[in-house]
Scaffold this motif. Structure first.
Motif, PDB file in Angstrom:
ATOM      1  N   ASP A  55       0.847  -1.198  -0.072  1.00 18.51           N
ATOM      2  CA  ASP A  55       0.087   0.014  -0.043  1.00 18.51           C
ATOM      3  C   ASP A  55       0.913   1.300   0.037  1.00 18.51           C
ATOM      4  N   VAL A  56       1.923   1.181   0.800  1.00 20.05           N
ATOM      5  CA  VAL A  56       2.662   2.387   0.767  1.00 20.05           C
ATOM      6  C   VAL A  56       3.360   2.699  -0.433  1.00 20.05           C
ATOM      7  N   PHE A  57       3.660   1.748  -1.069  1.00 19.53           N
ATOM      8  CA  PHE A  57       4.290   1.987  -2.342  1.00 19.53           C
ATOM      9  C   PHE A  57       3.259   2.427  -3.487  1.00 19.53           C
ATOM     10  N   ALA A  58       2.323   1.843  -3.350  1.00 16.04           N
ATOM     11  CA  ALA A  58       1.126   2.341  -4.458  1.00 16.04           C
ATOM     12  C   ALA A  58       0.557   3.637  -4.009  1.00 16.04           C
ATOM     13  N   LEU A  59       0.613   4.081  -2.790  1.00 17.80           N
ATOM     14  CA  LEU A  59       0.025   5.370  -2.466  1.00 17.80           C
ATOM     15  C   LEU A  59       1.333   6.374  -2.946  1.00 17.80           C
ATOM     16  N   ALA A  60       2.478   6.128  -2.846  1.00 19.24           N
ATOM     17  CA  ALA A  60       3.645   6.935  -3.255  1.00 19.24           C
ATOM     18  C   ALA A  60       3.446   7.175  -4.506  1.00 19.24           C
ATOM     19  N   ARG A  81      10.802  -6.722  10.273  1.00 20.58           N
ATOM     20  CA  ARG A  81      10.477  -8.155  10.469  1.00 20.58           C
ATOM     21  C   ARG A  81       9.807  -8.543   9.331  1.00 20.58           C
ATOM     22  N   ASP A  82       9.122  -9.962   9.198  1.00 23.15           N
ATOM     23  CA  ASP A  82       8.570 -10.410   7.984  1.00 23.15           C
ATOM     24  C   ASP A  82       7.391  -9.511   7.739  1.00 23.15           C
ATOM     25  N   GLY A  83       7.511  -8.917   6.374  1.00 27.81           N
ATOM     26  CA  GLY A  83       6.173  -7.990   5.937  1.00 27.81           C
ATOM     27  C   GLY A  83       6.442  -6.637   6.184  1.00 27.81           C
ATOM     28  N   TYR A  84       7.545  -6.419   6.865  1.00 30.83           N
ATOM     29  CA  TYR A  84       7.735  -4.996   7.305  1.00 30.83           C
ATOM     30  C   TYR A  84       9.148  -4.521   7.143  1.00 30.83           C
ATOM     31  N   PRO A  85       9.522  -4.199   6.212  1.00 28.67           N
ATOM     32  CA  PRO A  85      11.295  -3.779   6.261  1.00 28.67           C
ATOM     33  C   PRO A  85      11.671  -2.866   7.112  1.00 28.67           C
ATOM     34  N   GLY A  86      10.962  -2.218   7.900  1.00 31.35           N
ATOM     35  CA  GLY A  86      11.551  -0.885   8.537  1.00 31.35           C
ATOM     36  C   GLY A  86      11.006   0.344   8.138  1.00 31.35           C
ATOM     37  N   PHE A  87      10.910   1.252   9.132  1.00 29.53           N
ATOM     38  CA  PHE A  87      10.507   2.819   8.468  1.00 29.53           C
ATOM     39  C   PHE A  87      11.498   3.332   7.523  1.00 29.53           C
ATOM     40  N   HIS A  88      12.702   3.277   7.922  1.00 25.56           N
ATOM     41  CA  HIS A  88      13.806   3.767   7.049  1.00 25.56           C
ATOM     42  C   HIS A  88      13.838   3.061   5.767  1.00 25.56           C
ATOM     43  N   ALA A  89      13.676   1.777   5.782  1.00 22.04           N
ATOM     44  CA  ALA A  89      13.631   1.240   4.386  1.00 22.04           C
ATOM     45  C   ALA A  89      12.335   1.730   3.571  1.00 22.04           C
ATOM     46  N   CYS A  91      10.717   4.491   3.816  1.00 25.48           N
ATOM     47  CA  CYS A  91      11.101   6.001   3.321  1.00 25.48           C
ATOM     48  C   CYS A  91      12.072   5.810   2.186  1.00 25.48           C
ATOM     49  N   ALA A  92      13.089   5.216   2.011  1.00 33.58           N
ATOM     50  CA  ALA A  92      14.124   4.941   1.112  1.00 33.58           C
ATOM     51  C   ALA A  92      13.749   4.742  -0.167  1.00 33.58           C
ATOM     52  N   ALA A 123      19.304  10.207  20.070  1.00 36.70           N
ATOM     53  CA  ALA A 123      18.686   8.838  19.266  1.00 36.70           C
ATOM     54  C   ALA A 123      17.751   9.609  18.247  1.00 36.70           C
ATOM     55  N   LEU A 124      16.975  10.647  18.333  1.00 35.26           N
ATOM     56  CA  LEU A 124      16.057  11.023  17.422  1.00 35.26           C
ATOM     57  C   LEU A 124      17.339  12.053  16.420  1.00 35.26           C
ATOM     58  N   ARG A 125      18.037  12.596  16.951  1.00 36.34           N
ATOM     59  CA  ARG A 125      19.095  13.334  15.925  1.00 36.34           C
ATOM     60  C   ARG A 125      19.391  12.331  14.732  1.00 36.34           C
ATOM     61  N   GLU A 126      20.003  11.344  15.078  1.00 37.15           N
ATOM     62  CA  GLU A 126      20.461  10.323  14.004  1.00 37.15           C
ATOM     63  C   GLU A 126      19.440   9.802  12.916  1.00 37.15           C
ATOM     64  N   GLN A 127      18.305   9.730  13.686  1.00 39.66           N
ATOM     65  CA  GLN A 127      17.054   9.350  12.753  1.00 39.66           C
ATOM     66  C   GLN A 127      16.733  10.315  11.814  1.00 39.66           C
ATOM     67  N   VAL A 128      16.615  11.746  12.359  1.00 38.83           N
ATOM     68  CA  VAL A 128      16.250  12.697  11.628  1.00 38.83           C
ATOM     69  C   VAL A 128      17.053  12.992  10.506  1.00 38.83           C
ATOM     70  N   SER A 129      18.551  12.915  10.769  1.00 33.51           N
ATOM     71  CA  SER A 129      19.557  13.160   9.827  1.00 33.51           C
ATOM     72  C   SER A 129      19.554  12.156   8.520  1.00 33.51           C
ATOM     73  N   THR A 130      19.221  10.930   8.942  1.00 32.60           N
ATOM     74  CA  THR A 130      19.265   9.810   7.838  1.00 32.60           C
ATOM     75  C   THR A 130      17.918  10.157   7.018  1.00 32.60           C
ATOM     76  N   LEU A 131      16.885  10.572   7.817  1.00 31.27           N
ATOM     77  CA  LEU A 131      15.692  10.890   6.866  1.00 31.27           C
ATOM     78  C   LEU A 131      15.732  11.947   5.941  1.00 31.27           C
ATOM     79  N   LYS A 132      16.427  13.057   6.368  1.00 38.51           N
ATOM     80  CA  LYS A 132      16.469  14.148   5.565  1.00 38.51           C
ATOM     81  C   LYS A 132      17.389  13.796   4.585  1.00 38.51           C
ATOM     82  N   ALA A 133      18.414  12.930   4.679  1.00 34.94           N
ATOM     83  CA  ALA A 133      19.481  12.944   3.482  1.00 34.94           C
ATOM     84  C   ALA A 133      18.366  12.059   2.356  1.00 34.94           C
ATOM     85  N   LEU A 134      17.380  11.413   2.650  1.00 31.13           N
ATOM     86  CA  LEU A 134      16.525  10.845   1.615  1.00 31.13           C
ATOM     87  C   LEU A 134      15.577  12.091   1.161  1.00 31.13           C
TER      88      LEU A 134
END
Length: 249
Positions: A55-60, A81-89, A91-92, A123-134
């Motif tokens: 759904d995420v990819f279709a809506l994107a 986990r199975d069926g869920y690649p993780g939030f960063h994946a 977003c990427a 911990a959030l600073r690292e997450q934010v930096s990675t997402l902004k790089a995308l």
């Protein structure tokens, strides 16, 4: 101007209850956009209880074709986990215009609190930096009264005010204290150079009052109430009713 992003999670809940394809999430999102919504929001969870990775990819793809914002919500600390690649994946691959980080656990029925920005700042600073790089604008789910200096130190662009306490207070006829706290938090965000979004339990009944009293709200993300109201009035009429509130406040 405050823009409306429609959360279509509840469409996926209905679909998944029968294990088939109807109602179709993309068709519902398209109907909302055709009615004038400014964007689409989803919050895929690791257990795939509603929105799934496909759904995420279709809506994107849909939102790109309309030239509107796709807002992807999730907990960046939840492991794949199975069926869920993780939030960063997600977003990427999907490259949403906005990534909204929410501190929800697997057992939560729905998001019900913001981050502790002081404790989780590094911990959030690292997450934010990675997402902004995308190329994502990054928003952080925040309680009214949260420490906005710590939130700003994470590098995030915006906060999303968790409006559940306001909606509860409004329903009981005692919203003034909550509105004052939300307004103070919104002003603090602006003072720290952060934009303000809002969402959770906002409805046609309480949205206008919130926007009149709380300054600088750039975006509202509304799903549960909007989809429920649409069962009676239809998606087109309901989306247009929300847009009228945004225009007429």
């Amino acid at each position: 101007m405050t823009v409306l992003s429609v959360n279509v999670n509840k469409i996926a809940v209905l679909r998944n209850s029968r294990g088939a394809h109807d109602p179709d999430v993309v068709t519902a999102a398209r109907a909302c956009l055709d009615a004038g919504a400014h964007g689409i929001t989803v919050h895929p969870r690791p257990d795939a209880r509603h929105i799934r990775t496909d759904d995420v990819f279709a809506l994107a793809e849909l939102t790109r074709s309309y030239g509107v914002e796709f807002n992807l919500e999730g907990n960046p600390f939840a492991p794949p986990r199975d069926g869920y690649p993780g939030f960063h994946a997600l977003c990427a691959e999907a490259r949403p215009a906005q990534a909204t980080l929410v501190p929800d656990g697997d057992g939560q029925l729905t998001s019900d609190h913001g981050f502790d920005f002081v404790r989780e700042r590094d911990a959030l600073r690292e997450q934010v930096s990675t997402l902004k790089a995308l190329g994502c604008r990054v928003s952080l789910f925040a309680d009214a009264g949260a420490d906005l200096s710590a939130a700003a130190a994470s590098g995030a662009d915006r906060i999303e005010l968790y409006t559940g306490p306001y909606a509860e207070a409004y329903a009981s006829g005692s919203a003034d204290t909550q509105l004052a706290l939300f307004a103070e938090t919104a002003r603090a965000a602006a003072a720290h150079g952060m934009g303000v979004n809002a969402g959770h339990d906002l409805s046609q009944a309480n949205l206008g009052r919130f926007l009149r009293d709380v300054p600088n709200v750039l975006e509202v993300s509304i799903g549960h109430a909007l989809i429920g109201e649409a069962l009676y009035a239809g998606l087109e009429a309901t989306v247009k009713a929300y847009l009228a509130i945004l225009d007429g406040r």
